[in-house]
Design an enzyme around this catalytic site. Sequence first.
Site, PDB file in Angstrom:
ATOM      1  N   GLU A   1      -5.264  40.639 -23.147  1.00 51.62           N
ATOM      2  CA  GLU A   1      -4.432  40.165 -24.250  1.00 51.62           C
ATOM      3  C   GLU A   1      -4.851  38.733 -24.567  1.00 51.62           C
ATOM      4  OE1 GLU A   1      -0.366  39.743 -23.035  1.00 51.62           O
ATOM      5  OE2 GLU A   1       0.382  39.524 -25.066  1.00 51.62           O
ATOM      6  N   LEU A   2      -5.131  38.442 -25.849  1.00 52.48           N
ATOM      7  CA  LEU A   2      -5.676  37.118 -26.172  1.00 52.48           C
ATOM      8  C   LEU A   2      -4.608  36.032 -26.130  1.00 52.48           C
ATOM      9  CD1 LEU A   2      -8.208  38.171 -28.900  1.00 52.48           C
ATOM     10  CD2 LEU A   2      -8.726  37.117 -26.694  1.00 52.48           C
TER      11      LEU A   2
ATOM     12  N   GLU B   1      10.248  28.686  -7.230  1.00 55.85           N
ATOM     13  CA  GLU B   1      11.682  28.930  -7.435  1.00 55.85           C
ATOM     14  C   GLU B   1      11.912  30.391  -7.815  1.00 55.85           C
ATOM     15  OE1 GLU B   1       9.967  26.403  -8.626  1.00 55.85           O
ATOM     16  OE2 GLU B   1      10.818  24.898  -7.267  1.00 55.85           O
TER      17      GLU B   1
ATOM     18  N   PHE C   1       7.206  31.523 -22.079  1.00 57.84           N
ATOM     19  CA  PHE C   1       7.118  30.231 -22.766  1.00 57.84           C
ATOM     20  C   PHE C   1       7.097  30.352 -24.286  1.00 57.84           C
ATOM     21  CE2 PHE C   1       2.592  31.392 -22.715  1.00 57.84           C
ATOM     22  CZ  PHE C   1       2.237  31.071 -24.014  1.00 57.84           C
TER      23      PHE C   1
ATOM     24  N   SER D   1       4.167  38.355 -18.534  1.00 54.99           N
ATOM     25  CA  SER D   1       2.896  39.087 -18.496  1.00 54.99           C
ATOM     26  C   SER D   1       3.000  40.310 -17.575  1.00 54.99           C
ATOM     27  CB  SER D   1       1.802  38.152 -17.994  1.00 54.99           C
ATOM     28  OG  SER D   1       2.153  37.668 -16.718  1.00 54.99           O
TER      29      SER D   1
ATOM     30  N   CYS E   1       4.121  38.115 -28.382  1.00 56.99           N
ATOM     31  CA  CYS E   1       3.800  39.363 -27.670  1.00 56.99           C
ATOM     32  C   CYS E   1       3.511  40.499 -28.623  1.00 56.99           C
ATOM     33  CB  CYS E   1       4.949  39.734 -26.749  1.00 56.99           C
ATOM     34  SG  CYS E   1       6.523  39.869 -27.603  1.00 56.99           S
TER      35      CYS E   1
ATOM     36  N   GLU F   1       9.894  43.250 -20.087  1.00 57.92           N
ATOM     37  CA  GLU F   1       9.380  43.108 -21.456  1.00 57.92           C
ATOM     38  C   GLU F   1       8.022  42.432 -21.328  1.00 57.92           C
ATOM     39  OE1 GLU F   1      10.843  44.158 -24.281  1.00 57.92           O
ATOM     40  OE2 GLU F   1      12.703  44.833 -23.384  1.00 57.92           O
TER      41      GLU F   1
HETATM   42  P1  NAD Z   1       4.229  34.730 -17.338  1.00 62.25           P
HETATM   43  O1  NAD Z   1       4.279  36.112 -16.814  1.00 62.25           O
HETATM   44  O2  NAD Z   1       3.126  33.838 -16.911  1.00 62.25           O
HETATM   45  O3  NAD Z   1       5.585  33.937 -16.977  1.00 62.25           O
HETATM   46  C1  NAD Z   1       6.848  34.484 -17.195  1.00 62.25           C
HETATM   47  C2  NAD Z   1       7.798  33.906 -16.168  1.00 62.25           C
HETATM   48  O4  NAD Z   1       7.376  34.285 -14.861  1.00 62.25           O
HETATM   49  C3  NAD Z   1       7.889  32.387 -16.170  1.00 62.25           C
HETATM   50  O5  NAD Z   1       9.275  32.051 -16.120  1.00 62.25           O
HETATM   51  C4  NAD Z   1       7.153  31.961 -14.912  1.00 62.25           C
HETATM   52  O6  NAD Z   1       7.731  30.830 -14.317  1.00 62.25           O
HETATM   53  C5  NAD Z   1       7.288  33.141 -13.987  1.00 62.25           C
HETATM   54  N1  NAD Z   1       6.104  33.311 -13.123  1.00 62.25           N
HETATM   55  C6  NAD Z   1       4.802  33.092 -13.478  1.00 62.25           C
HETATM   56  N2  NAD Z   1       3.983  33.423 -12.464  1.00 62.25           N
HETATM   57  C7  NAD Z   1       4.767  33.866 -11.449  1.00 62.25           C
HETATM   58  C8  NAD Z   1       4.521  34.372 -10.127  1.00 62.25           C
HETATM   59  N3  NAD Z   1       3.267  34.515  -9.659  1.00 62.25           N
HETATM   60  N4  NAD Z   1       5.565  34.733  -9.356  1.00 62.25           N
HETATM   61  C9  NAD Z   1       6.812  34.630  -9.810  1.00 62.25           C
HETATM   62  N5  NAD Z   1       7.120  34.160 -11.061  1.00 62.25           N
HETATM   63  C10 NAD Z   1       6.123  33.781 -11.866  1.00 62.25           C
HETATM   64  O7  NAD Z   1       4.290  34.892 -18.925  1.00 62.25           O
HETATM   65  P2  NAD Z   1       4.157  33.762 -20.037  1.00 62.25           P
HETATM   66  O8  NAD Z   1       2.779  33.206 -19.950  1.00 62.25           O
HETATM   67  O9  NAD Z   1       5.302  32.830 -19.999  1.00 62.25           O
HETATM   68  O10 NAD Z   1       4.299  34.637 -21.365  1.00 62.25           O
HETATM   69  C11 NAD Z   1       3.227  35.321 -21.916  1.00 62.25           C
HETATM   70  C12 NAD Z   1       3.296  36.802 -21.604  1.00 62.25           C
HETATM   71  O11 NAD Z   1       4.564  37.317 -21.891  1.00 62.25           O
HETATM   72  C13 NAD Z   1       2.340  37.606 -22.479  1.00 62.25           C
HETATM   73  O12 NAD Z   1       1.764  38.636 -21.711  1.00 62.25           O
HETATM   74  C14 NAD Z   1       3.257  38.193 -23.533  1.00 62.25           C
HETATM   75  O13 NAD Z   1       2.770  39.347 -24.144  1.00 62.25           O
HETATM   76  C15 NAD Z   1       4.491  38.439 -22.740  1.00 62.25           C
HETATM   77  N6  NAD Z   1       5.654  38.465 -23.610  1.00 62.25           N
HETATM   78  C16 NAD Z   1       6.303  39.649 -23.794  1.00 62.25           C
HETATM   79  C17 NAD Z   1       7.399  39.697 -24.645  1.00 62.25           C
HETATM   80  C18 NAD Z   1       8.156  40.971 -24.892  1.00 62.25           C
HETATM   81  O14 NAD Z   1       9.237  40.906 -25.458  1.00 62.25           O
HETATM   82  N7  NAD Z   1       7.658  42.111 -24.479  1.00 62.25           N
HETATM   83  C19 NAD Z   1       7.820  38.543 -25.290  1.00 62.25           C
HETATM   84  C20 NAD Z   1       7.139  37.360 -25.058  1.00 62.25           C
HETATM   85  C21 NAD Z   1       6.061  37.327 -24.212  1.00 62.25           C
END
Ligand code: NAD
Length: 442
Positions: free
Chosen positions: A337-338, A177, A119, A194, A249, A215
């Site tokens: 991670e905050l 989905e 997001f 995450s 991130c 990532e």
């Molecule tokens: P998230 O892991 O909650 O969600 C990422 C995606 O996974 C979303 O599209 C979501 O719909 C899907 N998803 C969530 N829960 C799921 C499940 N149980 N089963 C299947 N799909 C699921 O991450 P977020 O909250 O959108 O983003 C924050 C995290 O992303 C932080 O940990 C951040 O550090 C990391 N991040 C990493 C990078 C990088 O380049 N390394 C960049 C941005 C964010």
Amino acid sequence: MNFPSSESIDTLFALQREFFASRQTRPIEFRKHSLERLKQAVLDHRELLYVALDEDLGKPKGDVDLAEIGAVIHEIDFALAHLDEWATPQAVPTPELIAPSQCYVTQEPFGVTYIIGPFNYPVNLTLTPLIGAIIGGNTCILKPSETTPNTSLVIEKIIQQAFAPDYIAVVQGGRDENTHLLSLPFDFIFFTGSPNVGKVVMQAAAAHLTPVILELGGKCPLIALADADLDLVVSQLMFGKFINSGQTCIAPDYLYVHSSIKDALLARLVQRIHQDLPDIGSTGKVVTGQQVSRLEGLLSLSEGKVLVGGQSDAERRVFSATVVDQVKWDDALMAEELFGPILPVLTFDSVDTAVDLINQHHPKPLAVYVFARHTQSATPIINHIQSGDAQVNGVMLHAFSPYLPFGGVGSSGIGEYHGRYSFQAFTHKKSVRVVELPDKPV
Ligand code: NAD
């Protein structure tokens, strides 16, 4: 927002398989033309993106220009300028053992690829990987985050303007989905999010032996040595920690400062926050009310001392820029991670001990930042903390160079992308050996 049925997702997947098999994605000219179309569609939706990103995350236009639209356009232009070179098969020497023959390495597309976006930078972190899918000659299904619905809809419009769905399509959706999509035999999956969901993705990919790039996130330390430039540390924290309400991130998650400069540094930081981020909503919006409540919970459990901030409003999705001093490794703020505008501050006296404690408590972060007037003293620190990336006297901007691979290691991720590395990420390196035969006498 209406999410598609499993059947319609299956139909889309089958259409993409068919389109990939038609070989239309292969020619380099087709890939370049696709990049041009993507660029135009992004630019055509600039105003809609400003509005959507403001609604979803309270992002100011300048941040959108830098870290969303600008980052994507820059990557497209770089790929357009270099794709011919990247895609040229590389001749390699032939060892005597297998002579006479000619050998080369060619990079071929994986096929139907799947990109799952987070997001926090919803445009950048879906479309920059997409550039990789395109230049690699793949088809692609994109799933933006359900928690930024306005931006996800604009991303869908961008993709619909630029591409037919049998080539590139957006599937809106959340966990259900995504779970269905992950059950399909994709040829490659690129996930940003995450570490916990990363494990879900990798487990699902294992069922089809689908290669993945993950990532992920983690707790990135900002280490200020005794000779650090205080004003520079303050300005980089103001930018890195508080842009996008701390939801980056590669944001510095916590400040680890030499005890000799802590008081002076924190006095300047607190003064800058009063001056530049005085209001509860000054840093933008937290993505959901639940995330605000999560941050409130962590702060309430903390045994540290709040120097500034600490106000929040879950309904308005805002949390003020907050600095918490006297934090220990076992504090609630150091447990995870905050991903919010709270800066815990820890203090060290010995650099070696500081390095050991980072490696012990939060190993392999996505980035490590060291601030030191004498940059040589930063090198051993960077060398002794395994991390995705690192910077000396700066934060986050390494992610803006297409010459640098971007990615984590261990719990902060697997694989890397940007620039040429995106081409490599989305292709298979295929070794080819050719044995020329002598002409047959007629
Ligand atoms: P998230 O892991 O909650 O969600 C990422 C995606 O996974 C979303 O599209 C979501 O719909 C899907 N998803 C969530 N829960 C799921 C499940 N149980 N089963 C299947 N799909 C699921 O991450 P977020 O909250 O959108 O983003 C924050 C995290 O992303 C932080 O940990 C951040 O550090 C990391 N991040 C990493 C990078 C990088 O380049 N390394 C960049 C941005 C964010």
